[in-house]
Design an enzyme around this catalytic site. Structure first.
Site, PDB file in Angstrom:
ATOM      1  N   ARG A   1       0.859  -1.188   0.000  1.00 59.54           N
ATOM      2  CA  ARG A   1       0.000   0.000   0.000  1.00 59.54           C
ATOM      3  C   ARG A   1       0.892   1.233   0.000  1.00 59.54           C
ATOM      4  NH1 ARG A   1       1.923   1.704   3.845  1.00 59.54           N
ATOM      5  NH2 ARG A   1       0.786   3.635   3.527  1.00 59.54           N
ATOM      6  N   GLY A   2       0.252   2.414  -0.141  1.00 57.18           N
ATOM      7  CA  GLY A   2       1.010   3.642  -0.323  1.00 57.18           C
ATOM      8  C   GLY A   2       1.101   3.866  -1.829  1.00 57.18           C
ATOM      9  N   ALA A   3       0.790   5.099  -2.257  1.00 60.30           N
ATOM     10  CA  ALA A   3       0.601   5.348  -3.697  1.00 60.30           C
ATOM     11  C   ALA A   3       1.783   4.895  -4.584  1.00 60.30           C
ATOM     12  CB  ALA A   3       0.282   6.821  -3.915  1.00 60.30           C
TER      13      ALA A   3
ATOM     14  N   ARG B   1      -7.698  -0.540  -6.773  1.00 57.74           N
ATOM     15  CA  ARG B   1      -7.930   0.626  -5.917  1.00 57.74           C
ATOM     16  C   ARG B   1      -8.043   1.865  -6.807  1.00 57.74           C
ATOM     17  NH1 ARG B   1      -4.352   1.161  -0.716  1.00 57.74           N
ATOM     18  NH2 ARG B   1      -6.296   2.076   0.014  1.00 57.74           N
TER      19      ARG B   1
ATOM     20  N   ASP C   1      -2.022  10.688  -2.381  1.00 61.28           N
ATOM     21  CA  ASP C   1      -2.382   9.615  -3.313  1.00 61.28           C
ATOM     22  C   ASP C   1      -2.665  10.155  -4.700  1.00 61.28           C
ATOM     23  OD1 ASP C   1      -3.121   8.571  -0.459  1.00 61.28           O
ATOM     24  OD2 ASP C   1      -2.749   6.854  -1.773  1.00 61.28           O
TER      25      ASP C   1
ATOM     26  N   ASN D   1      -5.526  12.302   0.133  1.00 59.72           N
ATOM     27  CA  ASN D   1      -4.629  11.486   0.971  1.00 59.72           C
ATOM     28  C   ASN D   1      -5.495  10.757   1.995  1.00 59.72           C
ATOM     29  OD1 ASN D   1      -1.898  10.638   1.653  1.00 59.72           O
ATOM     30  ND2 ASN D   1      -2.156  11.793   3.545  1.00 59.72           N
TER      31      ASN D   1
HETATM   32  O1  MRU Z   1      -4.714   3.177   2.032  1.00 61.35           O
HETATM   33  P1  MRU Z   1      -3.234   3.383   1.966  1.00 61.35           P
HETATM   34  O2  MRU Z   1      -2.522   2.842   3.155  1.00 61.35           O
HETATM   35  O3  MRU Z   1      -2.654   2.917   0.660  1.00 61.35           O
HETATM   36  O4  MRU Z   1      -3.068   4.959   2.005  1.00 61.35           O
HETATM   37  C1  MRU Z   1      -1.780   5.513   1.881  1.00 61.35           C
HETATM   38  C2  MRU Z   1      -1.705   6.981   2.032  1.00 61.35           C
HETATM   39  O5  MRU Z   1      -2.708   7.663   2.143  1.00 61.35           O
HETATM   40  C3  MRU Z   1      -0.340   7.600   1.937  1.00 61.35           C
HETATM   41  O6  MRU Z   1      -0.280   8.749   2.725  1.00 61.35           O
HETATM   42  C4  MRU Z   1      -0.041   7.982   0.494  1.00 61.35           C
HETATM   43  O7  MRU Z   1      -0.267   6.904  -0.361  1.00 61.35           O
HETATM   44  C5  MRU Z   1       1.343   8.465   0.315  1.00 61.35           C
HETATM   45  S1  MRU Z   1       2.551   7.160   0.406  1.00 61.35           S
HETATM   46  C6  MRU Z   1       4.064   7.836   0.048  1.00 61.35           C
END
Ligand code: MRU
Length: 348
Positions: free
Chosen positions: A48-50, A88, A236, A246
């Site tokens: 996870r994380g963009a 997603r 994101d 985000n």
């Molecule tokens: O649902 P997630 O855990 O994928 O959400 C992640 C976030 O909101 C992060 O802040 C974002 O992706 C930035 S990661 C460098």
């Protein structure tokens, strides 16, 4: 210290992926051998994380050509990309990465499975390397905004395993630590899936950076007490006007930061910028399973049958953002022209 979320396993021709849902209790590495397994891992937030989602999806496409027996490699690539795109909806990095993989395939219509596999693997590796370099530069620019002794507040997780290893919003903290500079962090636990407490607190503690964990509802109190010098968050998707999607709860922090005169900084690589979406109203916000709210980690925490709303992200209006930090520099408002200049290739 790099903490990557996955590794391409050359010997086995597949991906070894850190299951982030098991952190911080266990560090379990999964072997991902098919696009379907990668789609499952993304959908369930094992990765996870963009930026990490984009990188994982790129390798997921490569897996479509694994082993013998691929009859139509281009159809296999397209089917994998379509499946991965449906995991997603909010992080634009996913779609950007898949578009890059599709372009490579489209540019070589005559390529057989082995040649196409090699080209797609090279593209996925390039994407990962670019993100790593971007993280380092984001860290440098971010550090230029912070002074020794400051305490920052962060939300969700925008560090190593959310990217190719260096992070975005956490990159300045890691860099400061490497250079012997003192920065400390408050971390929101980040309901409902606790990326803040499970992953950010784990990463910062591992790196030796002073970290204090709070629940999301405590952020206003600590800001009122004057304990926070800056809020640092990832993104994101950033729309063309600078609106920022985000993790849910980010918008509330931006409002709080403005009310308390605290700067609110957003950190994101270029791959998170979306010039095709004019403003935040056009960003699709993922809604997730109500059980994430009613059954936090297995145990019921709400009455049976209660109605639940579970958006995974929110949109912070550009007017609440003090600066957007990318690998190409620090953007200041008004973001519309600043982002347009960045996309036109002008220095920021
Ligand atoms: O649902 P997630 O855990 O994928 O959400 C992640 C976030 O909101 C992060 O802040 C974002 O992706 C930035 S990661 C460098």
């Amino acid at each position: 210290m790099l903490i990557p979320p996955l590794r391409w396993n050359d010997e086995a021709g597949c991906v070894d992926l850190l299951d982030q849902t098991r952190l911080p209790v266990e560090e379990v590495w999964l072997r991902i051998e098919t696009p379907e397994a990668m789609a499952e891992a993304i959908g369930r937030l094992r990765v996870r994380g963009a930026p990490a989602i984009g990188i994982a999806a790129a390798y997921g496409v490569v897996l479509a050509l694994r082993g013998p027996g691929v009859v139509d490699p281009h159809a296999a690539v397209e089917a994998a990309a379509t499946r991965l795109a449906a995991t997603r909806p909010t992080a634009v990095n996913l779609f950007g990465a898949l578009e890059r993989m599709r372009r490579v395939a489209a540019a070589h219509p005559e390529a057989g499975p082995e040649t196409l596999h090699a080209m797609l693997l090279a593209e996925a590796r390039a994407l990962e390397a670019e993100d790593r370099a971007a993280g380092r530069r984001i860290g440098e620019y971010g550090l230029s905004l912070l002074e020794d002794g400051m305490t920052v507040l962060t939300h969700c997780h925008a560090g190593g395993v959310a990217t190719s290893g260096y992070g975005t919003a956490l990159a300045p903290l890691l860099l400061a630590h490497e250079r012997g500079r003192r920065l400390s962090a408050f971390v929101d636990e980040t309901r409902p899936l606790l990326q803040g407490s499970r992953i950010t607190a784990w990463e910062l503690q591992r790196a030796g950076i002073p970290v204090t964990l709070i629940t999301d509802g405590m952020a206003a109190h600590v800001m009122q007490q004057g304990r926070i010098d800056a809020v640092l968050v990832g993104a994101d998707r950033i729309a063309a006007n600078g609106d920022v999607a985000n993790k849910i709860g980010t918008y509330g922090l931006a409002v709080l930061a403005r009310a308390h005169g605290v700067p609110f900084y957003v950190f994101a690589p270029r791959s998170t910028l979306d010039p095709d979406t004019p403003d935040g109203a056009g960003i699709v916000i993922e809604e997730r399973d109500p059980r994430e709210v009613t059954h936090g980690f297995g145990r019921p925490t709400a009455p049976d049958g209660v109605r639940v709303y579970n958006p995974a992200f929110d949109v912070t209006p550009a007017r609440l953002v003090t600066a957007i930090v990318t690998e190409e520099g620090v953007l200041r408002p008004p973001y519309g022209p600043a982002l347009a200049a960045l996309f036109a290739g002008h220095a920021v």
